[in-house]
Design a protein around this motif. Structure first.
Motif, PDB file in Angstrom:
ATOM      1  N   ASP A 112      31.665  -2.740   2.291  1.00 50.89           N
ATOM      2  CA  ASP A 112      31.310  -2.038   0.961  1.00 50.89           C
ATOM      3  C   ASP A 112      32.126  -0.811   1.026  1.00 50.89           C
ATOM      4  OD1 ASP A 112      29.784  -1.292  -1.629  1.00 50.89           O
ATOM      5  OD2 ASP A 112      29.125   0.273  -0.286  1.00 50.89           O
ATOM      6  N   VAL A 113      33.024  -0.322  -0.016  1.00 46.15           N
ATOM      7  CA  VAL A 113      33.900   0.996   0.006  1.00 46.15           C
ATOM      8  C   VAL A 113      33.014   2.072   0.408  1.00 46.15           C
ATOM      9  CG1 VAL A 113      35.368   2.459  -1.063  1.00 46.15           C
ATOM     10  CG2 VAL A 113      35.710  -0.123  -1.036  1.00 46.15           C
ATOM     11  N   PRO A 114      31.704   2.458  -0.213  1.00 45.50           N
ATOM     12  CA  PRO A 114      31.330   3.747  -0.060  1.00 45.50           C
ATOM     13  C   PRO A 114      30.923   3.751   1.513  1.00 45.50           C
ATOM     14  CG  PRO A 114      30.403   2.882  -2.261  1.00 45.50           C
ATOM     15  CD  PRO A 114      31.379   1.792  -1.507  1.00 45.50           C
TER      16      PRO A 114
ATOM     17  N   GLN B 129      34.877  11.563  -3.618  1.00 44.28           N
ATOM     18  CA  GLN B 129      33.982  12.360  -2.766  1.00 44.28           C
ATOM     19  C   GLN B 129      33.818  12.033  -1.135  1.00 44.28           C
ATOM     20  OE1 GLN B 129      30.920  13.289  -5.454  1.00 44.28           O
ATOM     21  NE2 GLN B 129      31.796  14.832  -6.417  1.00 44.28           N
ATOM     22  N   ARG B 130      33.571  10.867  -1.058  1.00 45.39           N
ATOM     23  CA  ARG B 130      33.419  10.444   0.231  1.00 45.39           C
ATOM     24  C   ARG B 130      34.882  10.206   1.177  1.00 45.39           C
ATOM     25  NH1 ARG B 130      28.527   6.793   0.830  1.00 45.39           N
ATOM     26  NH2 ARG B 130      27.371   7.046  -1.048  1.00 45.39           N
ATOM     27  N   LEU B 131      36.020   9.961   0.278  1.00 41.70           N
ATOM     28  CA  LEU B 131      37.347   9.826   0.750  1.00 41.70           C
ATOM     29  C   LEU B 131      37.690  11.239   0.983  1.00 41.70           C
ATOM     30  CD1 LEU B 131      40.100   8.078   1.266  1.00 41.70           C
ATOM     31  CD2 LEU B 131      40.455   8.472  -1.188  1.00 41.70           C
ATOM     32  N   GLU B 132      37.491  12.346   0.425  1.00 37.27           N
ATOM     33  CA  GLU B 132      38.038  13.561   0.645  1.00 37.27           C
ATOM     34  C   GLU B 132      38.141  14.173   2.077  1.00 37.27           C
ATOM     35  OE1 GLU B 132      38.582  17.893   0.719  1.00 37.27           O
ATOM     36  OE2 GLU B 132      36.445  16.784   1.106  1.00 37.27           O
ATOM     37  N   PRO B 133      37.081  13.921   2.909  1.00 36.45           N
ATOM     38  CA  PRO B 133      37.125  14.680   4.058  1.00 36.45           C
ATOM     39  C   PRO B 133      37.968  13.681   5.086  1.00 36.45           C
ATOM     40  CG  PRO B 133      34.851  14.178   3.503  1.00 36.45           C
ATOM     41  CD  PRO B 133      35.529  13.654   2.465  1.00 36.45           C
TER      42      PRO B 133
END
Length: 180
Positions: A97-99, A130-134
């Motif tokens: 799952d992506v998230p 938002q989860r990808l950003e870091p």
């Protein structure tokens, strides 16, 4: 479907049976990759909601350093792995799952493709960004594909919308991560 340009130009890739995936058309992929230009060379790529892998495989063909494909449907992942093998340029498939994947990953990403199902609510797309950003390097590029007419996601403050393009029933939004 085929790879449009680069080392694997002309190689065919398969689609899974049924209508659960909607790969970008050749025309849209050509326009997308023409707009990315030098951002491809040596980039670490993340292809989220990968489906057939057409976008990540096109990126590999055009000179990125490597690609990770994230797809949660195991049946689709079988086709994705076969496409990676057929193209012959490598790539890693994560069946997840992506998230959840993004929450657990420590990958450094220079270029990310986010192509969720059209039915995924905008709030969920924002959550993914938002989860990808870091994980994004400074100046990283994120390309989001949604149905034409949808509102653009308003993600993390460090992601700036730099371009929006319409192709048939698709919208592509391009974001750039500003240095922190």
């Amino acid at each position: 479907m085929r790879i449009i340009a680069g080392k694997a130009k002309g190689r065919r890739i398969a689609g899974p049976p049924g209508s659960g995936t909607r790969p970008l058309t050749d025309r849209v992929r050509e326009a997308l990759f023409s707009s990315l230009g030098d951002a491809l060379h040596g980039a670490a790529v993340l292809d989220l909601y990968a489906g057939t892998g057409s976008v990540g495989l096109e990126a590999l063909s055009r000179g990125v350093a490597g690609a990770v494909f994230v797809e949660r449907d195991r049946r689709v992942a079988v086709v994705l792995r076969a496409n990676i093998e057929a193209v012959g340029l490598g790539g890693t498939v994560m069946v997840a799952d992506v998230p959840t994947f993004l929450s657990r990953s420590d990958a450094a990403v220079d270029l990310a493709f986010v192509d969720p199902p059209y039915a995924l609510p905008l709030a969920s797309v924002v959550d993914v960004l938002q989860r990808l950003e870091p994980l994004l390097s400074d100046q990283a590029i994120v390309v989001v594909h949604r149905r034409r007419g949808d509102d653009p996601p308003d993600p993390a403050p460090t992601l700036k919308l730099t371009a929006r393009r319409h192709y048939g029933d698709a919208d592509l939004w391009r974001y750039c991560k500003e240095p922190s």
